[in-house]
Design an enzyme around this catalytic site. Structure first.
Site, mmCIF file in Angstrom:
data_model
loop_
_atom_site.group_PDB
_atom_site.id
_atom_site.type_symbol
_atom_site.label_atom_id
_atom_site.label_comp_id
_atom_site.label_asym_id
_atom_site.label_seq_id
_atom_site.Cartn_x
_atom_site.Cartn_y
_atom_site.Cartn_z
ATOM 1 C CD GLU A 33 -2.768 -1.393 0.544
ATOM 2 O OE1 GLU A 33 -3.134 -0.116 -0.765
ATOM 3 O OE2 GLU A 33 -3.160 -2.275 0.087
ATOM 4 C CB CYS A 76 -1.320 7.566 1.651
ATOM 5 S SG CYS A 76 -2.865 6.276 2.316
HETATM 6 P P1 NAD Z 1 8.594 5.375 3.963
HETATM 7 O O1 NAD Z 1 8.844 4.618 3.354
HETATM 8 O O2 NAD Z 1 9.618 5.899 4.101
HETATM 9 O O3 NAD Z 1 8.382 3.621 5.169
HETATM 10 C C1 NAD Z 1 7.878 2.710 5.258
HETATM 11 C C2 NAD Z 1 8.507 1.993 6.824
HETATM 12 O O4 NAD Z 1 9.799 1.665 5.827
HETATM 13 C C3 NAD Z 1 9.357 1.802 8.042
HETATM 14 O O5 NAD Z 1 8.607 2.048 9.078
HETATM 15 C C4 NAD Z 1 10.630 2.785 7.264
HETATM 16 O O6 NAD Z 1 11.188 1.686 8.594
HETATM 17 C C5 NAD Z 1 10.899 1.495 6.482
HETATM 18 N N1 NAD Z 1 11.895 0.547 5.564
HETATM 19 C C6 NAD Z 1 12.665 2.167 5.389
HETATM 20 N N2 NAD Z 1 13.474 1.946 4.932
HETATM 21 C C7 NAD Z 1 13.020 -0.012 4.226
HETATM 22 C C8 NAD Z 1 13.989 -1.047 3.622
HETATM 23 N N3 NAD Z 1 14.996 -0.475 2.521
HETATM 24 N N4 NAD Z 1 13.208 -1.713 3.287
HETATM 25 C C9 NAD Z 1 12.510 -2.355 4.313
HETATM 26 N N5 NAD Z 1 11.712 -1.431 5.328
HETATM 27 C C10 NAD Z 1 12.248 -0.212 4.729
HETATM 28 O O7 NAD Z 1 7.683 5.883 4.478
HETATM 29 P P2 NAD Z 1 6.840 6.911 5.508
HETATM 30 O O8 NAD Z 1 7.864 8.195 5.089
HETATM 31 O O9 NAD Z 1 6.987 6.312 6.890
HETATM 32 O O10 NAD Z 1 5.427 7.027 5.253
HETATM 33 C C11 NAD Z 1 4.784 7.762 4.062
HETATM 34 C C12 NAD Z 1 4.564 7.128 2.895
HETATM 35 O O11 NAD Z 1 4.093 6.334 3.349
HETATM 36 C C13 NAD Z 1 3.876 8.344 1.939
HETATM 37 O O12 NAD Z 1 4.914 7.473 0.485
HETATM 38 C C14 NAD Z 1 2.561 7.805 2.038
HETATM 39 O O13 NAD Z 1 1.098 7.766 0.995
HETATM 40 C C15 NAD Z 1 2.785 5.819 2.515
HETATM 41 N N6 NAD Z 1 0.958 5.628 2.919
HETATM 42 C C16 NAD Z 1 0.531 4.773 2.260
HETATM 43 C C17 NAD Z 1 -0.996 4.165 2.772
HETATM 44 C C18 NAD Z 1 -2.267 3.300 1.759
HETATM 45 O O14 NAD Z 1 -2.095 2.684 2.259
HETATM 46 N N7 NAD Z 1 -1.708 3.675 0.585
HETATM 47 C C19 NAD Z 1 -1.041 5.074 4.030
HETATM 48 C C20 NAD Z 1 -0.061 5.125 4.819
HETATM 49 C C21 NAD Z 1 1.223 5.964 4.588
#
Ligand code: NAD
Length: 457
Positions: free
Chosen positions: A231, A265
């Protein structure tokens, strides 16, 4: 053992810390989780969730305060977040107690003897690895782990390192409510090392990730042969046709752009307005934006707090400056102090500016115009993302055209793109996700295997 230190983005005071998880803890959990056959029946799982609901309801002031301390979002946004989590629990209990197994007759095809076909769902044999983002620090966690636990799975949760305290608080509520320790482990540490380690473990049967596109693609490229839920980010428009009631439309614009400091998001990332009403709409939006002035997140009279940290605020500030340099017109805002970013309205934005080609995760309203429906459809579809959209019009012909032609997961009429219930099927296409939906009911399916049994009568 290392610690992650969490600072309040508004005051920069230390809120707390959490220890990173040693590998031995993960290994021991995997071992015990694999051996653990959950004895909890549906009734018992529902009782645990009822207990969590009671604990959280009683403790909601503390929970909301913790979210605001950790993220800087306004206390009103945090109360809303807690109310959503309570609703997730209520709906998960309802779903858990609702039988949805099918019994199909087989005398519907030639040459097939009379038999009954029964379907039923079983938990996964392996463990779920759930990874969540910062922007809804408890609700995102709840949306991943509640359906997984409701279906009797074992889960390793890796919440965002930016909001571990809220995540751990929610996990502790589950344990206090009676959840066996063998069913859940919450881990903290360097996300890449943790991912590399866990994705190399055959015990992990499903990876469920919510977060940004680049991390989602990193995960997809290394997930191996296992079930994957992604997501990801969005670039959601609110579309406003010339027949719209502009007062209502402008109210939707500010609600959709600034709630949760614009960090959803499905926040409005672009306003696409018909050129005939663009000026009038923009004036209304500017006027309404004044009441969203960002400030002390703990002041209940203030609607908007900070974004997650100063770095995030600087990225958004840079994109605003770049858009202005490329010809966008600043109509309101564009002031920053640390992580506090004033809501910003820009018009004369074009579809090639980074403020709208990238996901700008903060309180910015870029306004673009269109004249023809085909041009509008191109504007919406000509992006890497495909999550949700909202539309303001009374014309059913336009609504049906958009419903057929937009490459997105959800279209909301006279609502913000982010409108949903916790039960709604939710998720996007293209870079926003693989088309697999979340939301309580769909997630129950995602976290189970559908088995079939046929009987000779
Ligand atoms: P992010 O992608 O930076 O981090 C998300 C998670 O992934 C965190 O727990 C982080 O520690 C982990 N992570 C980071 N690098 C990783 C790697 N290389 N391998 C595995 N895990 C890793 O996102 P964020 O800044 O925390 O959140 C914002 C983003 O989330 C926005 O793009 C938003 O649109 C999206 N989002 C999507 C939805 C949806 O349902 N589509 C809902 C909420 C947020």
């Amino acid at each position: 053992m290392k610690e992650i230190i969490i600072k309040n983005p508004y005051t920069l005071d230390i809120v707390g810390s959490i220890a990173t998880t040693p590998q031995i803890t993960i290994d021991k959990f995997i071992d015990s989780a694999l051996k653990f056959q959950s004895p909890l029946n549906r009734y018992q799982r529902a009782e645990i969730f009822k207990n969590v609901h009671l604990l959280l309801e009683t403790d909601k002031n503390y929970a909301a305060k913790l979210i605001t301390q950790e993220t800087g979002i306004s206390i009103n946004d945090s109360y809303y977040e807690v109310s959503r989590v309570l609703n997730v629990l209520t709906l998960a209990i309802a779903e858990l107690l609702t039988e949805r197994n099918d019994i199909l007759e087989s005398d519907i095809s030639p040459n097939i003897a009379e038999r009954k076909v029964l379907t039923y769902r079983t938990p996964l044999k392996g463990i779920v690895y759930a990874i969540t983002p910062f922007n809804h620090p408890i609700n995102q966690v709840a949306h991943k782990i509640i359906p997984a636990l409701a279906t009797n799975n074992r889960v390793i949760l890796k919440a965002s390192e930016k909001t571990p305290l809220s995540a751990q608080y929610f996990c502790d509520l589950l344990f206090s409510a009676g959840l066996p320790r063998e069913m859940l482990l919450s881990i903290y540490g360097d996300p890449i090392s943790l991912y590399k380690y866990l994705s190399s473990q055959s015990a992990i049967e499903l990876i469920s990730f919510t977060g940004g596109v680049s991390v989602g693609k990193y995960i997809a490229n290394r997930s191996g042969y296992r079930r994957l839920i992604l997501e990801l980010g969005g670039n959601d428009p609110l579309i406003i046709f010339a027949d719209a009631d502009l007062e209502t439309a402008a109210e939707l614009v500010v609600q959709g752009s600034y709630k949760n400091s614009g960090q959803r998001c499905t926040a409005i990332k672009r306003v696409l307005v018909h050129e005939d009403v663009a000026d009038e709409l923009t004036e209304l939006v500017v006027d309404k934006t004044r009441s969203w002035r960002a400030g002390d997140p703990f002041d209940e009279t203030i609607k908007m707090g900070t974004v997650i940290d100063e770095n995030a605020a600087r990225v958004i500030e840079y994109r605003i400056e770049e858009a202005i340099a490329q010809g966008a017109r600043l109509r309101y805002g564009h002031q920053r102090s640390g992580a506090l970013l004033q809501p910003t309205v820009l018009d004369k934005v074009t579809s090639t500016m980074s403020i709208v080609t990238e996901e700008t995760f903060g309180p910015v309203t870029p306004i673009l115009t269109f004249s023809k429906v085909d041009e509008l459809i191109n504007l919406v579809n000509n992006t890497k993302y495909g999550l949700s959209a909202g539309v303001c019009t009374y014309r059913m012909d336009l609504i049906t055209t958009l419903a057929k032609q937009l490459h997105i997961g959800t279209l909301n009429v006279w609502e913000v793109p982010g409108f949903r219930t916790e039960l709604s099927p939710f998720g996007g296409v293209k870079n926003s996700g693989l088309g697999i939906k979340e939301g309580i009911r769909e997630s129950f399916k995602n976290y189970t295997n559908l088995q079939t049994l046929t009987l000779p009568w």
